[in-house]
Design an enzyme around this catalytic site. Structure first.
Site, mmCIF file in Angstrom:
data_model
loop_
_atom_site.group_PDB
_atom_site.id
_atom_site.type_symbol
_atom_site.label_atom_id
_atom_site.label_comp_id
_atom_site.label_asym_id
_atom_site.label_seq_id
_atom_site.Cartn_x
_atom_site.Cartn_y
_atom_site.Cartn_z
ATOM 1 N N ASP A 1 -13.847 -6.675 -5.167
ATOM 2 C CA ASP A 1 -13.989 -6.766 -3.711
ATOM 3 C C ASP A 1 -15.347 -7.389 -3.419
ATOM 4 O OD1 ASP A 1 -11.577 -5.486 -3.543
ATOM 5 O OD2 ASP A 1 -12.391 -3.534 -2.977
ATOM 6 N N ASP B 1 0.862 -1.177 0.000
ATOM 7 C CA ASP B 1 0.000 0.000 0.000
ATOM 8 C C ASP B 1 0.896 1.223 0.000
ATOM 9 O OD1 ASP B 1 -2.174 -1.592 0.073
ATOM 10 O OD2 ASP B 1 -2.797 -1.094 2.115
#
Lengths: 216, 257
Positions: free
Chosen positions: B131, B12
């Site tokens: 997702d 990230d």
């Protein structure tokens, strides 16, 4: 100082190819170009191919590159990568059938998805063929120097080369079918995988190319 | 020898820096994504994924520079996700040296974006990130697509969506279980297996990895083509090399350096 022309017609990521060549030999000058004269004047030529084959061949013609490409393929160390291998064949099934440059005998075919199963698990094999697979070197060649038999290289493609004459095959890979993952003919060497994304062994292949005089 | 199953560490990145500090011994700058990626490359990672979580679009240029630097030094495939909304976003990342881009929210709002992107740039560089969250239990479990980090339901059935994205030209799916993400309880195997068997393109399993056996389960039980993990590698608990040794021990074909 030796120069390498990397053929570009603005369709995508060639930065990695250039950076990888510079990485293996900092003294080499890399020219990313769609200019026929620059290609003609280079010591070596890399043809990565970008996008789909129809667009690739059309872009070559639009830039007046077909002629010079055919010329350097007879005269200088030449490396085709991915689509740059596929475009060398006579014909590709991509785009409802597209004629290639016809330098190598054979056809480029779509992986027969429906018939492809993993021999161990029985699960369907996915297309694109994406990831690290082994290359069986079927001939000795200066570009294989220092690279072990069955080394894994990084592949990403949905079409594969089916070479009509085994004299032109330098490497083979199995994925549902057995296909030509490396082709060689005189001063031409072409690979389906991406040496610029294949870590040490990929860089070694590029190093070998930079030091190759075009004799096999 | 066949195609190896891939292990993909994911970072990230916020404004060009690695979030959730990476804890490696002997690393000069654990916040530098390029240095961390180089470390993963040395450990034998098959690819690296950068997820740009930068909130402000003004700071997105930073990510382009990170990708440029990475492409000049680390010679394995790189996927960049986060904030990819236009063809121009894709072009910038590919020109900077990314091999693939992951499209998430933009695909949900405009599926045609995926069709246009794959037609223009080629399927091989278009990853659709999915997702999914379980919405029905029992014998016939169902999963739905969520956006905004798992907060907003879309009403889209995950299996139908995965098939649609494959049909629209996605070259690969990055499937994250929002129920498992961050839990370290392992992948949602029924979800992973259902999606993997439903599409003909490769699927990367993500969300929930807490140990090395979880990675093996994603392949063996989830039928995934690749497994993505973040924290187990970042905190120095395990190296990618150890993960590969473990998977090889479970009979999975991996690329061993």
């Amino acid at each position: 100082m030796s120069t390498v022309a990397v053929i570009d017609y603005g369709m995508g990521n060639l930065r990695s190819v250039c950076k990888a060549i510079e990485h293996v030999d900092a003294s080499v000058r890399v020219a990313l170009t769609a200019d026929p004269e620059t290609v003609r004047g280079a010591d070596r030529v890399v043809f990565p191919g970008q996008g789909a084959i129809g667009g690739c061949i059309a872009a070559l013609d639009a830039h007046g590159m077909r002629e010079v490409l055919l010329e350097v393929m007879r005269s200088k160390p030449f490396l085709g990568i991915c689509l740059g291998l596929q475009a060398l064949y006579e014909f590709s099934e991509e785009g409802n059938g597209t004629p290639g440059l016809g330098i190598l005998p054979g056809q480029v075919r779509l992986f027969p998805r429906a018939q492809m199963r993993d021999p161990e698990t029985g699960l369907a094999l996915k297309v694109p063929h994406m990831g690290w697979n082994g290359v069986q070197q079927v001939t000795g060649h200066p570009l294989w120097e220092g690279i072990p038999q069955q080394t894994r290289f990084y592949f990403v493609h949905s079409y594969y080369a089916d070479t009509a004459d085994s004299a032109y095959i330098a490497g083979e890979t199995a994925y549902g079918v057995r296909f030509t993952s490396a082709a060689a003919h005189e001063n031409i060497f072409a690979v389906q995988f991406h040496p610029e994304k294949s870590q040490h062994h990929g860089l070694r292949l590029l190093h070998n190319f930079i030091n190759w005089d075009g004799e096999s | 020898m066949g195609l190896a199953k891939r292990i993909i560490p994911c970072l990230d990145v916020d404004k060009g820096r690695v979030v959730k500090g990476v804890k490696f011994v002997d690393i000069r700058d654990a916040g530098d994504p390029v240095e961390v990626a180089r470390r993963y490359d040395e450990q034998g990672a098959d690819e690296v994924t950068f997820l740009d979580i930068t909130a402000s679009s003004d700071d997105r240029d930073t990510m382009v520079h990170v990708v440029e630097e990475m492409a000049a030094e680390v010679f394995i495939p790189l996927t960049v996700g986060g904030g990819i909304r236009t063809q121009e976003d894709i072009r910038r990342m590919l020109n900077a040296g990314a091999d693939k881009v992951a499209i998430n929210t933009a695909a949900v709002f405009n599926p045609e974006f995926v069709r246009e992107a794959s037609a223009h740039f080629g399927s091989q560089c278009i990853v659709v990130a999915i997702d999914a969250k379980q919405v029905q239990d029992g014998e016939h479990p169902r999963w739905e697509i969520y956006t905004h980090g798992g907060r907003k339901p879309t009403g889209l059935d995950a299996v139908a969506w995965a098939r649609k994205m494959a049909e629209y030209g996605a070259g690969e799916l990055l499937l994250t279980s929002m129920d498992r993400d961050g839990t370290r309880d392992g992948f949602d195997i029924p979800l992973t297996c259902t999606i993997c068997d439903a599409v003909g393109i490769p699927v990367i399993a993500s969300g929930g990895v807490g140990n090395l056996e979880h990675l093996a389960e994603g392949i063996l039980d989830g039928h995934a083509d690749a497994v993505l993990a973040a924290s187990i590698f970042h905190f120095g608990e395990f190296t990618v090399a150890q993960a590969k040794q473990h998977m090889a021990g479970r009979g999975i074909e991996v690329r061993l350096a």
